[in-house]
Design a protein around this motif. Sequence first.
Motif, PDB file in Angstrom:
ATOM      1  N   ASP A  90      43.565  51.156  37.996  1.00  0.00           N
ATOM      2  CA  ASP A  90      44.603  50.209  38.420  1.00  0.00           C
ATOM      3  C   ASP A  90      44.200  48.763  38.112  1.00  0.00           C
ATOM      4  OD1 ASP A  90      47.181  49.841  40.043  1.00  0.00           O
ATOM      5  OD2 ASP A  90      45.770  48.542  41.131  1.00  0.00           O
ATOM      6  N   VAL A  91      42.970  48.404  38.460  1.00  0.00           N
ATOM      7  CA  VAL A  91      42.521  47.016  38.251  1.00  0.00           C
ATOM      8  C   VAL A  91      42.440  46.699  36.757  1.00  0.00           C
ATOM      9  CG1 VAL A  91      40.604  45.393  38.591  1.00  0.00           C
ATOM     10  CG2 VAL A  91      41.352  46.840  40.485  1.00  0.00           C
ATOM     11  N   ALA A  92      41.950  47.666  35.973  1.00  0.00           N
ATOM     12  CA  ALA A  92      41.867  47.439  34.522  1.00  0.00           C
ATOM     13  C   ALA A  92      43.267  47.193  33.942  1.00  0.00           C
ATOM     14  CB  ALA A  92      41.201  48.633  33.841  1.00  0.00           C
ATOM     15  N   LEU A  93      44.268  47.908  34.462  1.00  0.00           N
ATOM     16  CA  LEU A  93      45.629  47.727  33.936  1.00  0.00           C
ATOM     17  C   LEU A  93      46.206  46.363  34.340  1.00  0.00           C
ATOM     18  CD1 LEU A  93      47.215  51.291  34.358  1.00  0.00           C
ATOM     19  CD2 LEU A  93      45.788  50.387  32.517  1.00  0.00           C
ATOM     20  N   TRP A  94      45.910  45.915  35.563  1.00  0.00           N
ATOM     21  CA  TRP A  94      46.359  44.573  35.971  1.00  0.00           C
ATOM     22  C   TRP A  94      45.661  43.501  35.120  1.00  0.00           C
ATOM     23  CZ3 TRP A  94      50.304  43.034  39.015  1.00  0.00           C
ATOM     24  CH2 TRP A  94      50.895  43.976  39.859  1.00  0.00           C
ATOM     25  N   ASP A  95      44.422  43.742  34.771  1.00  0.00           N
ATOM     26  CA  ASP A  95      43.689  42.801  33.906  1.00  0.00           C
ATOM     27  C   ASP A  95      44.382  42.720  32.535  1.00  0.00           C
ATOM     28  OD1 ASP A  95      41.635  41.082  33.066  1.00  0.00           O
ATOM     29  OD2 ASP A  95      40.232  42.716  32.605  1.00  0.00           O
ATOM     30  N   ILE A  96      44.752  43.896  32.020  1.00  0.00           N
ATOM     31  CA  ILE A  96      45.455  43.938  30.721  1.00  0.00           C
ATOM     32  C   ILE A  96      46.783  43.179  30.814  1.00  0.00           C
ATOM     33  CG2 ILE A  96      46.711  45.492  29.137  1.00  0.00           C
ATOM     34  CD1 ILE A  96      44.436  47.564  29.665  1.00  0.00           C
ATOM     35  N   LYS A  97      47.527  43.435  31.903  1.00  0.00           N
ATOM     36  CA  LYS A  97      48.821  42.754  32.090  1.00  0.00           C
ATOM     37  C   LYS A  97      48.656  41.245  32.039  1.00  0.00           C
ATOM     38  CE  LYS A  97      51.258  45.513  35.359  1.00  0.00           C
ATOM     39  NZ  LYS A  97      52.303  45.694  36.354  1.00  0.00           N
ATOM     40  N   GLY A  98      47.660  40.751  32.789  1.00  0.00           N
ATOM     41  CA  GLY A  98      47.443  39.301  32.834  1.00  0.00           C
ATOM     42  C   GLY A  98      47.105  38.761  31.458  1.00  0.00           C
ATOM     43  N   LYS A  99      46.224  39.486  30.745  1.00  0.00           N
ATOM     44  CA  LYS A  99      45.836  39.014  29.406  1.00  0.00           C
ATOM     45  C   LYS A  99      47.033  39.052  28.455  1.00  0.00           C
ATOM     46  CE  LYS A  99      40.947  40.307  29.662  1.00  0.00           C
ATOM     47  NZ  LYS A  99      40.046  41.465  29.507  1.00  0.00           N
ATOM     48  N   ALA A 100      47.820  40.131  28.533  1.00  0.00           N
ATOM     49  CA  ALA A 100      48.968  40.265  27.630  1.00  0.00           C
ATOM     50  C   ALA A 100      49.993  39.169  27.897  1.00  0.00           C
ATOM     51  CB  ALA A 100      49.604  41.651  27.789  1.00  0.00           C
ATOM     52  N   LEU A 101      50.145  38.779  29.165  1.00  0.00           N
ATOM     53  CA  LEU A 101      51.127  37.739  29.518  1.00  0.00           C
ATOM     54  C   LEU A 101      50.499  36.349  29.503  1.00  0.00           C
ATOM     55  CD1 LEU A 101      52.855  39.654  32.459  1.00  0.00           C
ATOM     56  CD2 LEU A 101      53.750  39.323  30.142  1.00  0.00           C
ATOM     57  N   ASN A 102      49.196  36.324  29.180  1.00  0.00           N
ATOM     58  CA  ASN A 102      48.450  35.071  29.064  1.00  0.00           C
ATOM     59  C   ASN A 102      48.482  34.249  30.366  1.00  0.00           C
ATOM     60  OD1 ASN A 102      46.830  33.257  27.729  1.00  0.00           O
ATOM     61  ND2 ASN A 102      48.575  32.035  26.990  1.00  0.00           N
ATOM     62  N   THR A 103      48.261  34.942  31.485  1.00  0.00           N
ATOM     63  CA  THR A 103      48.282  34.231  32.770  1.00  0.00           C
ATOM     64  C   THR A 103      47.250  34.842  33.719  1.00  0.00           C
ATOM     65  OG1 THR A 103      49.764  33.326  34.454  1.00  0.00           O
ATOM     66  CG2 THR A 103      50.088  35.648  33.902  1.00  0.00           C
ATOM     67  N   PRO A 104      46.639  34.009  34.597  1.00  0.00           N
ATOM     68  CA  PRO A 104      45.673  34.572  35.547  1.00  0.00           C
ATOM     69  C   PRO A 104      46.351  35.564  36.503  1.00  0.00           C
ATOM     70  CG  PRO A 104      45.993  32.187  35.924  1.00  0.00           C
ATOM     71  CD  PRO A 104      46.759  32.547  34.699  1.00  0.00           C
ATOM     72  N   LEU A 105      45.574  36.523  36.971  1.00  0.00           N
ATOM     73  CA  LEU A 105      46.120  37.586  37.813  1.00  0.00           C
ATOM     74  C   LEU A 105      46.874  37.044  39.023  1.00  0.00           C
ATOM     75  CD1 LEU A 105      46.337  40.611  38.594  1.00  0.00           C
ATOM     76  CD2 LEU A 105      44.115  40.372  39.699  1.00  0.00           C
ATOM     77  N   TYR A 106      46.373  35.956  39.632  1.00  0.00           N
ATOM     78  CA  TYR A 106      47.048  35.487  40.857  1.00  0.00           C
ATOM     79  C   TYR A 106      48.519  35.170  40.620  1.00  0.00           C
ATOM     80  CZ  TYR A 106      45.913  30.716  39.165  1.00  0.00           C
ATOM     81  OH  TYR A 106      45.790  29.569  38.432  1.00  0.00           O
ATOM     82  N   ASN A 107      48.870  34.802  39.386  1.00  0.00           N
ATOM     83  CA  ASN A 107      50.280  34.501  39.105  1.00  0.00           C
ATOM     84  C   ASN A 107      51.148  35.757  39.127  1.00  0.00           C
ATOM     85  OD1 ASN A 107      50.368  31.759  38.964  1.00  0.00           O
ATOM     86  ND2 ASN A 107      49.846  31.667  36.774  1.00  0.00           N
ATOM     87  N   LEU A 108      50.540  36.916  38.936  1.00  0.00           N
ATOM     88  CA  LEU A 108      51.315  38.163  38.972  1.00  0.00           C
ATOM     89  C   LEU A 108      51.457  38.675  40.402  1.00  0.00           C
ATOM     90  CD1 LEU A 108      49.743  39.989  35.882  1.00  0.00           C
ATOM     91  CD2 LEU A 108      51.698  38.426  35.964  1.00  0.00           C
ATOM     92  N   LEU A 109      50.722  38.060  41.321  1.00  0.00           N
ATOM     93  CA  LEU A 109      50.724  38.546  42.711  1.00  0.00           C
ATOM     94  C   LEU A 109      51.428  37.568  43.650  1.00  0.00           C
ATOM     95  CD1 LEU A 109      46.999  39.781  42.844  1.00  0.00           C
ATOM     96  CD2 LEU A 109      49.049  41.157  42.434  1.00  0.00           C
ATOM     97  N   GLY A 110      52.116  36.589  43.088  1.00  0.00           N
ATOM     98  CA  GLY A 110      52.830  35.634  43.935  1.00  0.00           C
ATOM     99  C   GLY A 110      52.492  34.192  43.637  1.00  0.00           C
ATOM    100  N   GLY A 111      51.510  33.972  42.782  1.00  0.00           N
ATOM    101  CA  GLY A 111      51.107  32.588  42.479  1.00  0.00           C
ATOM    102  C   GLY A 111      50.176  32.058  43.565  1.00  0.00           C
ATOM    103  N   LYS A 112      49.741  30.813  43.387  1.00  0.00           N
ATOM    104  CA  LYS A 112      48.765  30.239  44.324  1.00  0.00           C
ATOM    105  C   LYS A 112      49.385  29.956  45.697  1.00  0.00           C
ATOM    106  CE  LYS A 112      45.510  27.756  41.382  1.00  0.00           C
ATOM    107  NZ  LYS A 112      44.961  26.463  41.044  1.00  0.00           N
ATOM    108  N   SER A 113      48.821  30.560  46.737  1.00  0.00           N
ATOM    109  CA  SER A 113      49.210  30.177  48.103  1.00  0.00           C
ATOM    110  C   SER A 113      48.227  29.160  48.653  1.00  0.00           C
ATOM    111  CB  SER A 113      49.234  31.401  49.023  1.00  0.00           C
ATOM    112  OG  SER A 113      50.381  32.176  48.767  1.00  0.00           O
ATOM    113  N   ARG A 114      47.100  29.017  47.990  1.00  0.00           N
ATOM    114  CA  ARG A 114      46.072  28.054  48.424  1.00  0.00           C
ATOM    115  C   ARG A 114      45.233  27.684  47.211  1.00  0.00           C
ATOM    116  NH1 ARG A 114      46.035  32.672  50.274  1.00  0.00           N
ATOM    117  NH2 ARG A 114      46.853  32.003  52.289  1.00  0.00           N
ATOM    118  N   GLU A 115      44.524  26.591  47.313  1.00  0.00           N
ATOM    119  CA  GLU A 115      43.701  26.140  46.192  1.00  0.00           C
ATOM    120  C   GLU A 115      42.382  26.895  46.128  1.00  0.00           C
ATOM    121  OE1 GLU A 115      44.356  24.314  43.595  1.00  0.00           O
ATOM    122  OE2 GLU A 115      46.404  24.145  44.365  1.00  0.00           O
ATOM    123  N   GLY A 116      41.764  27.086  47.303  1.00  0.00           N
ATOM    124  CA  GLY A 116      40.450  27.738  47.333  1.00  0.00           C
ATOM    125  C   GLY A 116      40.414  28.824  48.390  1.00  0.00           C
ATOM    126  N   VAL A 117      39.430  29.699  48.272  1.00  0.00           N
ATOM    127  CA  VAL A 117      39.297  30.858  49.139  1.00  0.00           C
ATOM    128  C   VAL A 117      38.080  30.637  50.054  1.00  0.00           C
ATOM    129  CG1 VAL A 117      38.678  33.314  49.049  1.00  0.00           C
ATOM    130  CG2 VAL A 117      40.363  32.395  47.441  1.00  0.00           C
TER     131      VAL A 117
END
Length: 402
Positions: A90-117
């Motif tokens: 599952d994680v490998a496929l989400w990594d592929i999705k992000g790379k294919a769409l040229n965007t960091p994974l957090y953008n596929l999960l709702g975008g930034k809700s905060r700057e730092g963790v």
Amino acid sequence: MKITNAKVNVTCPGRNFVTLKVETDEGIYGLGDATLNGRELSVASYLQDHILPCIIGRDPFQTEDIWQYLYRGAYWRRGPVTMSAIAAIDVALWDIKGKALNTPLYNLLGGKSREGVLVYGHANGKDTDSALEDVARHIDAGYKAVRVQSGIPGLASTYGIAKNAGRYEPAERGLPSEHAWSSELYLRHVPTLFARARETFGEGLHLLHDCHHRLTPIEAGRLGKELEPFHLFWMEDPTPAELQDGFKIIRDHTTTPISVGEVFNSIWDAHDLIRNQWIDYLRMTIVHGGGITPLRKAADFASLYHVRTGFHGATDLSPVTMAAALHFDTAIHNFGIQELMPHTEETDQVFPHQYSFKDGMMYPGDAPGLGVALDEKLAAKFEYQRAYLPINRKLDGTLTDW
Ligand code: GCO
Ligand code: MG
């Protein structure tokens, strides 16, 4: 896009890691962590011998359908081996999705809700004084939240204490080592440790503690109550959680917040805990909980009941899981805190990554996908070493929970 190949990498740059690499016909690949501490090769086999052949030729964008196929299609559901293997895919496929769409994974999960963790580090020592010295070192390093564990007077060794000064790593080569345990001695000691910690460092620092599944519910209720004046961020894994109702007893006796779930692998392990509001933080993390797909649902379910996330982040969670967790933590609304137990330098070299630490916070970075790679040439230099977690016996020799 189609999955063309998937291979498992086992390496030991200081400790064992199992990593899955999924390749596609467009030249994009994704990584997933499949490490299960002390049982690593069983997950490698589950992947190689059983499920990787089933995903070749499939569209890597179909994360939901592939997850359901692997979960429902196995007939034999759940369990740490199965769910870690599914998570790696599952994680490998989400990594592929992000790379294919040229965007960091957090953008596929709702975008930034905060700057730092917000992360918490591990301070430990053979006694209260040395544990507090280690807390001071963590504050100097920028930490705003620190877990505190110390040796217990009368017990030769216990969970969470580094053998030699420095890094704590619970897995050990050779057959499982043995710790001795006494809840009586532990319960007498821990409130004195936190009284000293609060007195020394004031209210500004978040203090956490891990009971590591050792108490009965009523003992945990007593500990939580005695810790109340010291305002802990949380008391972790107070009791083994197979019996979810046990947490009602703890809840009835204390306002100290409770976290649990690093060994959970399904939302069903936490269903009653969450819907009855018996816990405050869910620690089930991406690798052992079956991946990003089910964790996203678990976090949303938890949010209905004021439960926040507090993902497991010990050294056995590889940099691939750390990266996935940081993207997830950045995006979801009900994030609580993230555990950080830094990896060895060799591990960081085998897994070059974009995430970073600054002033007690972590950042996933902005590279497409997870932002973590695997140096296969370097990884090949570190051969798998059989290693185990310790076991635990009461003073009379009875085997108990570690
Ligand atoms: C924690 C954990 C770990 C586990 C280890 C087991 O809170 O960080 O309890 O230290 O013992 O991850 O594999
Ligand atoms: Mg723990």
